[in-house]
Design a protein around this motif. Structure first.
Motif, PDB file in Angstrom:
ATOM      1  N   GLY A 171      34.524  24.411  41.618  1.00 58.85           N
ATOM      2  CA  GLY A 171      34.689  23.211  40.812  1.00 58.85           C
ATOM      3  C   GLY A 171      34.663  23.564  39.334  1.00 58.85           C
ATOM      4  O   GLY A 171      34.267  24.648  38.937  1.00 58.85           O
ATOM      5  N   GLY A 172      35.075  22.661  38.543  1.00 51.85           N
ATOM      6  CA  GLY A 172      35.096  22.924  37.106  1.00 51.85           C
ATOM      7  C   GLY A 172      35.709  21.736  36.420  1.00 51.85           C
ATOM      8  O   GLY A 172      35.695  20.664  36.954  1.00 51.85           O
ATOM      9  N   PRO A 173      36.393  21.900  35.341  1.00 49.48           N
ATOM     10  CA  PRO A 173      36.499  23.060  34.473  1.00 49.48           C
ATOM     11  C   PRO A 173      35.249  23.259  33.628  1.00 49.48           C
ATOM     12  O   PRO A 173      34.389  22.390  33.662  1.00 49.48           O
ATOM     13  CB  PRO A 173      37.733  22.746  33.634  1.00 49.48           C
ATOM     14  N   PRO A 174      35.121  24.309  32.874  1.00 49.89           N
ATOM     15  CA  PRO A 174      36.152  25.327  32.639  1.00 49.89           C
ATOM     16  C   PRO A 174      36.217  26.312  33.818  1.00 49.89           C
ATOM     17  O   PRO A 174      35.281  26.420  34.593  1.00 49.89           O
ATOM     18  CB  PRO A 174      35.681  26.033  31.371  1.00 49.89           C
ATOM     19  N   PHE A 175      37.323  27.000  33.911  1.00 51.59           N
ATOM     20  CA  PHE A 175      37.551  27.948  34.998  1.00 51.59           C
ATOM     21  C   PHE A 175      37.587  29.388  34.493  1.00 51.59           C
ATOM     22  O   PHE A 175      38.114  30.266  35.155  1.00 51.59           O
ATOM     23  CB  PHE A 175      38.878  27.637  35.697  1.00 51.59           C
ATOM     24  N   ASP A 176      37.013  29.624  33.327  1.00 47.45           N
ATOM     25  CA  ASP A 176      37.099  30.927  32.676  1.00 47.45           C
ATOM     26  C   ASP A 176      36.640  32.091  33.550  1.00 47.45           C
ATOM     27  O   ASP A 176      37.203  33.173  33.479  1.00 47.45           O
ATOM     28  CB  ASP A 176      36.299  30.939  31.379  1.00 47.45           C
ATOM     29  N   ASP A 177      35.618  31.878  34.353  1.00 41.31           N
ATOM     30  CA  ASP A 177      35.087  32.987  35.145  1.00 41.31           C
ATOM     31  C   ASP A 177      35.365  32.834  36.641  1.00 41.31           C
ATOM     32  O   ASP A 177      34.734  33.495  37.468  1.00 41.31           O
ATOM     33  CB  ASP A 177      33.586  33.148  34.907  1.00 41.31           C
TER      34      ASP A 177
ATOM     35  N   VAL B  80      37.892  33.762  38.649  1.00 35.62           N
ATOM     36  CA  VAL B  80      38.363  34.949  39.366  1.00 35.62           C
ATOM     37  C   VAL B  80      37.221  35.955  39.507  1.00 35.62           C
ATOM     38  O   VAL B  80      37.043  36.541  40.580  1.00 35.62           O
ATOM     39  CB  VAL B  80      39.604  35.562  38.682  1.00 35.62           C
ATOM     40  N   SER B  81      36.427  36.130  38.488  1.00 32.52           N
ATOM     41  CA  SER B  81      35.258  37.012  38.578  1.00 32.52           C
ATOM     42  C   SER B  81      34.258  36.495  39.603  1.00 32.52           C
ATOM     43  O   SER B  81      33.668  37.264  40.361  1.00 32.52           O
ATOM     44  CB  SER B  81      34.565  37.143  37.219  1.00 32.52           C
ATOM     45  N   ALA B  82      34.070  35.183  39.642  1.00 31.86           N
ATOM     46  CA  ALA B  82      33.155  34.589  40.620  1.00 31.86           C
ATOM     47  C   ALA B  82      33.683  34.787  42.035  1.00 31.86           C
ATOM     48  O   ALA B  82      32.914  35.073  42.958  1.00 31.86           O
ATOM     49  CB  ALA B  82      32.956  33.106  40.322  1.00 31.86           C
ATOM     50  N   ALA B  83      34.998  34.639  42.209  1.00 34.04           N
ATOM     51  CA  ALA B  83      35.602  34.867  43.530  1.00 34.04           C
ATOM     52  C   ALA B  83      35.374  36.311  43.961  1.00 34.04           C
ATOM     53  O   ALA B  83      34.975  36.570  45.109  1.00 34.04           O
ATOM     54  CB  ALA B  83      37.097  34.541  43.497  1.00 34.04           C
ATOM     55  N   GLU B  84      35.623  37.246  43.067  1.00 35.70           N
ATOM     56  CA  GLU B  84      35.430  38.655  43.406  1.00 35.70           C
ATOM     57  C   GLU B  84      33.982  38.935  43.784  1.00 35.70           C
ATOM     58  O   GLU B  84      33.709  39.625  44.778  1.00 35.70           O
ATOM     59  CB  GLU B  84      35.845  39.550  42.243  1.00 35.70           C
ATOM     60  N   ALA B  85      33.048  38.416  43.041  1.00 30.27           N
ATOM     61  CA  ALA B  85      31.626  38.635  43.338  1.00 30.27           C
ATOM     62  C   ALA B  85      31.262  38.052  44.699  1.00 30.27           C
ATOM     63  O   ALA B  85      30.551  38.690  45.493  1.00 30.27           O
ATOM     64  CB  ALA B  85      30.761  38.022  42.236  1.00 30.27           C
ATOM     65  N   TRP B  86      31.751  36.869  44.994  1.00 30.29           N
ATOM     66  CA  TRP B  86      31.467  36.229  46.283  1.00 30.29           C
ATOM     67  C   TRP B  86      32.082  37.040  47.415  1.00 30.29           C
ATOM     68  O   TRP B  86      31.436  37.285  48.433  1.00 30.29           O
ATOM     69  CB  TRP B  86      31.996  34.792  46.265  1.00 30.29           C
ATOM     70  N   TRP B  87      33.348  37.467  47.238  1.00 28.31           N
ATOM     71  CA  TRP B  87      34.010  38.266  48.271  1.00 28.31           C
ATOM     72  C   TRP B  87      33.293  39.593  48.502  1.00 28.31           C
ATOM     73  O   TRP B  87      33.146  40.034  49.632  1.00 28.31           O
ATOM     74  CB  TRP B  87      35.470  38.520  47.906  1.00 28.31           C
TER      75      TRP B  87
ATOM     76  N   LYS C  13      39.393  21.303  40.784  1.00 23.73           N
ATOM     77  CA  LYS C  13      38.997  22.530  41.473  1.00 23.73           C
ATOM     78  C   LYS C  13      40.017  23.617  41.185  1.00 23.73           C
ATOM     79  O   LYS C  13      41.193  23.337  40.947  1.00 23.73           O
ATOM     80  CB  LYS C  13      38.944  22.325  42.983  1.00 23.73           C
ATOM     81  N   ILE C  14      39.552  24.867  41.223  1.00 25.84           N
ATOM     82  CA  ILE C  14      40.461  26.001  41.164  1.00 25.84           C
ATOM     83  C   ILE C  14      40.380  26.708  42.511  1.00 25.84           C
ATOM     84  O   ILE C  14      39.307  26.850  43.094  1.00 25.84           O
ATOM     85  CB  ILE C  14      40.136  26.968  40.009  1.00 25.84           C
ATOM     86  N   TYR C  15      41.520  27.092  43.019  1.00 23.02           N
ATOM     87  CA  TYR C  15      41.637  27.817  44.266  1.00 23.02           C
ATOM     88  C   TYR C  15      42.141  29.224  43.951  1.00 23.02           C
ATOM     89  O   TYR C  15      43.065  29.379  43.143  1.00 23.02           O
ATOM     90  CB  TYR C  15      42.632  27.133  45.200  1.00 23.02           C
ATOM     91  N   VAL C  16      41.545  30.221  44.567  1.00 21.35           N
ATOM     92  CA  VAL C  16      41.938  31.612  44.359  1.00 21.35           C
ATOM     93  C   VAL C  16      42.214  32.204  45.736  1.00 21.35           C
ATOM     94  O   VAL C  16      41.396  32.060  46.656  1.00 21.35           O
ATOM     95  CB  VAL C  16      40.844  32.425  43.649  1.00 21.35           C
ATOM     96  N   ALA C  17      43.357  32.854  45.883  1.00 15.07           N
ATOM     97  CA  ALA C  17      43.699  33.506  47.139  1.00 15.07           C
ATOM     98  C   ALA C  17      44.153  34.932  46.861  1.00 15.07           C
ATOM     99  O   ALA C  17      44.851  35.185  45.897  1.00 15.07           O
ATOM    100  CB  ALA C  17      44.821  32.742  47.852  1.00 15.07           C
TER     101      ALA C  17
END
Length: 92
Positions: free
Chosen positions: A40-46, A48-55, A83-87
């Motif tokens: 959820g957000g914004p801002p969505f600045d981090d 992609v980094s959050a997705a990587e850390a979670w993965w 929301k931002i979605y990252v795949a």
């Protein structure tokens, strides 16, 4: 993901969404994998980094990232409804 929700299988299907999309786009592959994430957000600045850390904290998702049989990755993002979605899609 925006229209179907955060799922690896589209509603009404029994096939993994990534397999459907790779076949529809005529991508030749032997191995495939997919990591998905939303925040959820914004801002969505981090995001992609959050997705990587979670993965990386998840053994299954980490295996996709570090899997020796994967040689290609495509990463996409979409923003919808606050929301931002990252795949990340992995193939050999």
């Amino acid at each position: 993901m925006v229209s179907d929700g955060l799922t690896h299988v589209r509603p009404g299907s029994r096939v993994m969404a990534i397999a459907e999309l790779l076949q529809q786009n005529r991508v030749a592959y032997s191995w495939d994998g997919e990591n998905i994430y939303w925040a959820g957000g914004p801002p969505f600045d981090d995001a992609v980094s959050a997705a990587e850390a979670w993965w990386m904290a998840s053994p299954e998702h980490r295996d996709n990232i570090l899997g020796a049989h994967f040689r290609q990755v495509g990463i996409g993002t979409a923003i919808d409804g606050g929301k931002i979605y990252v795949a990340a899609v992995f193939t050999d």
